[in-house]
Design an enzyme around this catalytic site. Structure first.
Site, PDB file in Angstrom:
ATOM      1  N   TRP A 174      45.297  47.529  37.347  1.00 10.56           N
ATOM      2  CA  TRP A 174      45.439  47.899  35.660  1.00 10.56           C
ATOM      3  C   TRP A 174      44.912  46.985  35.062  1.00 10.56           C
ATOM      4  CZ3 TRP A 174      50.447  51.106  35.513  1.00 10.56           C
ATOM      5  CH2 TRP A 174      50.680  52.210  36.614  1.00 10.56           C
ATOM      6  N   VAL A 176      43.189  45.809  30.841  1.00 15.11           N
ATOM      7  CA  VAL A 176      42.748  46.353  29.582  1.00 15.11           C
ATOM      8  C   VAL A 176      41.464  45.867  29.122  1.00 15.11           C
ATOM      9  CG1 VAL A 176      43.164  46.300  27.062  1.00 15.11           C
ATOM     10  CG2 VAL A 176      45.233  46.598  28.735  1.00 15.11           C
ATOM     11  N   HIS A 196      39.708  41.113  36.610  1.00 15.10           N
ATOM     12  CA  HIS A 196      39.875  41.764  38.027  1.00 15.10           C
ATOM     13  C   HIS A 196      39.213  43.012  38.130  1.00 15.10           C
ATOM     14  CE1 HIS A 196      44.142  39.349  38.401  1.00 15.10           C
ATOM     15  NE2 HIS A 196      42.784  38.621  38.737  1.00 15.10           N
ATOM     16  N   ALA A 226      51.393  45.229  30.734  1.00 17.40           N
ATOM     17  CA  ALA A 226      50.986  44.690  31.899  1.00 17.40           C
ATOM     18  C   ALA A 226      49.548  44.653  32.453  1.00 17.40           C
ATOM     19  CB  ALA A 226      51.745  45.165  33.052  1.00 17.40           C
ATOM     20  N   MET A 229      48.009  41.702  31.053  1.00 20.82           N
ATOM     21  CA  MET A 229      48.568  40.405  31.539  1.00 20.82           C
ATOM     22  C   MET A 229      47.799  39.684  32.581  1.00 20.82           C
ATOM     23  SD  MET A 229      52.498  40.117  32.898  1.00 20.82           S
ATOM     24  CE  MET A 229      53.300  38.361  32.824  1.00 20.82           C
ATOM     25  N   GLU A 286      35.787  41.182  17.143  1.00 22.00           N
ATOM     26  CA  GLU A 286      36.624  40.779  18.331  1.00 22.00           C
ATOM     27  C   GLU A 286      37.991  39.995  17.915  1.00 22.00           C
ATOM     28  OE1 GLU A 286      34.107  40.157  21.885  1.00 22.00           O
ATOM     29  OE2 GLU A 286      32.654  39.349  20.388  1.00 22.00           O
ATOM     30  N   HIS A 394      44.654  31.731  36.490  1.00 20.59           N
ATOM     31  CA  HIS A 394      44.195  33.133  36.002  1.00 20.59           C
ATOM     32  C   HIS A 394      44.354  32.935  34.304  1.00 20.59           C
ATOM     33  CE1 HIS A 394      41.987  36.892  35.560  1.00 20.59           C
ATOM     34  NE2 HIS A 394      43.250  37.647  35.643  1.00 20.59           N
TER      35      HIS A 394
HETATM   36  C1  LIG Z   1      43.930  45.059  23.124  1.00 18.30           C
HETATM   37  C2  LIG Z   1      43.500  44.211  24.062  1.00 18.30           C
HETATM   38  C3  LIG Z   1      41.969  44.264  24.391  1.00 18.30           C
HETATM   39  C4  LIG Z   1      41.390  43.539  25.281  1.00 18.30           C
HETATM   40  N1  LIG Z   1      40.070  43.548  25.667  1.00 18.30           N
HETATM   41  C5  LIG Z   1      39.509  43.065  26.724  1.00 18.30           C
HETATM   42  C6  LIG Z   1      38.245  42.925  26.811  1.00 18.30           C
HETATM   43  O1  LIG Z   1      37.261  43.843  26.158  1.00 18.30           O
HETATM   44  N2  LIG Z   1      37.662  42.423  27.974  1.00 18.30           N
HETATM   45  C7  LIG Z   1      38.391  41.628  28.637  1.00 18.30           C
HETATM   46  O2  LIG Z   1      37.773  40.998  29.538  1.00 18.30           O
HETATM   47  N3  LIG Z   1      39.701  41.378  28.416  1.00 18.30           N
HETATM   48  C8  LIG Z   1      40.321  42.199  27.294  1.00 18.30           C
HETATM   49  N4  LIG Z   1      41.651  41.759  27.146  1.00 18.30           N
HETATM   50  C9  LIG Z   1      42.281  40.857  28.016  1.00 18.30           C
HETATM   51  C10 LIG Z   1      42.627  41.530  29.452  1.00 18.30           C
HETATM   52  O3  LIG Z   1      43.473  42.798  29.410  1.00 18.30           O
HETATM   53  C11 LIG Z   1      43.477  40.481  30.116  1.00 18.30           C
HETATM   54  O4  LIG Z   1      42.848  39.195  30.388  1.00 18.30           O
HETATM   55  C12 LIG Z   1      44.149  40.766  31.361  1.00 18.30           C
HETATM   56  O5  LIG Z   1      44.893  39.878  32.156  1.00 18.30           O
HETATM   57  C13 LIG Z   1      42.764  41.406  32.118  1.00 18.30           C
HETATM   58  O6  LIG Z   1      43.326  42.091  33.599  1.00 18.30           O
HETATM   59  P1  LIG Z   1      43.304  41.231  34.955  1.00 18.30           P
HETATM   60  O7  LIG Z   1      43.943  40.032  34.834  1.00 18.30           O
HETATM   61  O8  LIG Z   1      44.145  42.173  35.925  1.00 18.30           O
HETATM   62  O9  LIG Z   1      41.770  40.991  34.999  1.00 18.30           O
HETATM   63  C14 LIG Z   1      42.143  42.629  26.248  1.00 18.30           C
HETATM   64  C15 LIG Z   1      43.742  42.861  25.925  1.00 18.30           C
HETATM   65  C16 LIG Z   1      44.031  43.513  25.220  1.00 18.30           C
HETATM   66  C17 LIG Z   1      45.753  43.694  24.955  1.00 18.30           C
HETATM   67 MN   LIG Z   2      45.165  41.829  37.621  1.00 15.31          MN
END
Ligand SMILES: Cc1cc2nc3c(=O)[nH]c(=O)nc-3n(C[C@H](O)[C@H](O)[C@H](O)COP(=O)(O)O)c2cc1C
Ligand SMILES: [Mn+2]
Length: 502
Positions: A174, A176, A196, A226, A229, A286, A394
């Site tokens: 999951w 974002v 991820h 989460a 995160m 951004e 990470h």
């Molecule tokens: C509101 C919001 C917007 C985000 N937008 C992006 C995005 O557009 N691209 C991206 O790579 N991470 C974005 N993030 C950060 C990722 O959600 C975060 O790095 C997360 O750890 C990614 O999940 P993963 O660790 O499972 O890959 C955003 C986070 C938030 C809270």
């Molecule tokens: Mn993850």
């Protein structure tokens, strides 16, 4: 029936904000084109209650938008420490509105060391109240907002998460990331290979297959957080949410494939990511606070089914200058993950905090000076160890600058961090650059070459003074808390109103 409470039910979270006066229902007509974004931006910048737009120009009756779902609050400030400022964020975790950053971080870290509590499958849920498949799919049915005038399109997903699963079924991710409306049935958005979603997408691509995918909007707030995160790869966020909230997330099977989505989500989009197809996405205002006026080719997400609650609420983040959700949610979740890796490595770090004001471009670490003194190491050695542990994680990939300060500083108070930077860090001496270390290429000051190679622009800045490595402090801080006997402080506090202050 569906599970309840602010952490596991977005509708309950929203009702809680309204009841606490931390959201306002805006019933006059508001245009999803720019007006929603403008109101939401002004809400962040004035720390006003979250706007619930109930009357959106051109939208079907009942379709709503919640702006600034995790903005900071000015109201509820009971004392100088800004109690209640983090109320909207704290509610994501079912915590009290007056929780402090430390309360939130310890809760998040505790759950990282608990056994994951995987989701439970239920047969039905509110997200299935309306089901559209095939030709009935029309993303334009929703009030998809144009958030900033410089944006390259209207953004559907600014506060939702992607659901993907590894082909062997062992890892559900999951996460974002933003998605822009491309046409009636497709979205376009980033899926970086270091994130991820990019890793899982690559696993399917290597098999020459489409990636089954879903996007969840108006998700249980703890699940959204989460999904923002940086937990390690192969850790399924769904089990972490269960551990965090103490209850497994109730999920239902999607209509068109066998991914599972939170049963009480406001809106669910289902479909697949094409292995090769890309389209221009952006620009968008951004997280770092800028819009760079360029679009990029990004993967295309095909939507084959849309399911949603009656009177669905689309949550919206209008990214840009802090504080918005990239700082309050992402920054907080990075802080927790970073603190956990540093503590787990045995480093003398008391707390970690991505100052919201620094737009997730720096993380401040407070160093336990007593423990540091016992280690008998110098600055170079401490910095090298912090960099190796943090930049190797990470979480550490996401943040370019690390600031070390002694634990007499409350790192969640930007005023104190600025004071430490100004009075303790010595230019040319206490900064250590890591030009070869990989990092997120979005950092605004990277050269085009650095952004292309995904390396550079990373540094550790130390505000530690030599005597702090021997476990003592330099001088005495002159302040209310440190320059007066406890009895005098108490006397002043007791008489505060009598002096004529509120
Ligand atoms: C509101 C919001 C917007 C985000 N937008 C992006 C995005 O557009 N691209 C991206 O790579 N991470 C974005 N993030 C950060 C990722 O959600 C975060 O790095 C997360 O750890 C990614 O999940 P993963 O660790 O499972 O890959 C955003 C986070 C938030 C809270
Ligand atoms: Mn993850």
């Amino acid at each position: 029936m569906t599970q309840h409470g602010p952490a596991l039910n977005f509708r309950d979270f929203l009702d809680g904000l309204l009841a606490a006066g931390d959201a306002v229902s805006i019933d006059q007509p508001v245009d999803p084109v720019l007006e929603v974004g403008a109101v939401t931006r002004r809400v962040y910048e004035t720390k006003a209650p979250a706007p619930l737009f109930t009357n959106l120009t051109g939208a079907a009756p009942g379709f709503r938008i919640l702006g600034a779902p995790a903005g900071l609050s000015a109201h509820g400030r009971g004392d100088g420490a800004g109690r209640g400022a983090y109320g909207r964020l704290a509610a994501h975790f079912g915590l009290e509105r007056d929780s402090t950053p430390r309360d939130i971080l310890e809760k998040l870290i505790g759950a990282m060391h608990a056994d994951p509590l995987p989701p439970v499958v239920v047969q039905d849920g509110p997200c299935k109240e309306n089901v559209r498949t095939g030709d009935a799919v029309d993303l334009e049915q929703f009030p998809v907002p144009l958030l900033h005038q410089e944006d390259g399109g209207r953004y559907f997903g600014t506060y939702g998460f992607h659901v993907v699963r590894s082909p062997d079924g062992t890892w559900t991710s999951w996460s974002v990331a933003r998605t822009m409306l491309h046409d009636r049935t497709t979205l376009v958005g980033p899926a970086m290979p270091q994130q991820h979603i990019g890793m899982v997408h690559d696993m399917w691509r290597k098999q020459g297959r489409r990636t089954p995918w879903a996007m969840v909007l108006g998700a249980p707030p703890a699940a959204l957080a989460a999904a923002g995160m940086p937990l390690p790869a192969r850790v399924s966020e769904d089990g972490y949410v269960g551990a965090l909230t103490g209850s497994p997330v109730e999920v239902v099977k999607a209509e068109t494939h066998d991914l599972y989505v939170p049963a009480n989500a406001e809106i669910v989009l289902e479909g697949w990511i094409d292995p090769e197809e890309t389209a221009p996405e952006g620009p968008m205002g951004e997280y770092h606070g800028y819009s760079f006026g360029r679009s990029k080719q990004q993967p295309v997400f095909h939507v084959e089914a849309v399911t949603y609650r009656d009177d669905p609420v689309l949550p919206v983040c209008a990214a840009g200058l802090p504080p918005e959700e990239n700082h309050t949610v992402w920054g907080t979740m990075i802080s927790a993950a970073a603190l956990d890796v540093l503590r787990s490595a045995g480093l003398p770090i008391d707390l970690a905090w991505c100052s919201y004001e620094a737009a997730t471009c720096w993380i401040v670490l407070s160093v336990d000076i007593e423990r540091l003194g016992r280690l008998r190491i110098g600055e170079r050695e401490l910095v090298a160890e912090v960099a190796e542990v943090l930049f190797g994680s990470h979480a550490g990939w996401l943040v370019p600058k690390v600031i070390l300060v002694a634990d007499d500083i409350d790192i969640t108070d930007i005023d104190q961090v600025v004071w430490a930077l100004a009075t303790r860090y010595r230019p040319g001496e206490n900064e250590y650059c890591f030009p070869e270390t990989p990092g997120i290429p979005m950092v605004p000051y990277l050269t085009p070459e650095e952004a292309a190679s995904g390396r550079g622009g990373k540094a550790v800045i130390s505000c530690l003074r030599p005597e702090q490595f021997r476990g003592t402090h330099h001088g005495t801080t002159a302040s209310f808390r440190t320059s007066f006997p406890a009895s005098v402080q108490q006397h002043v506090l007791d008489n505060w109103a009598a002096y004529g202050y509120r």
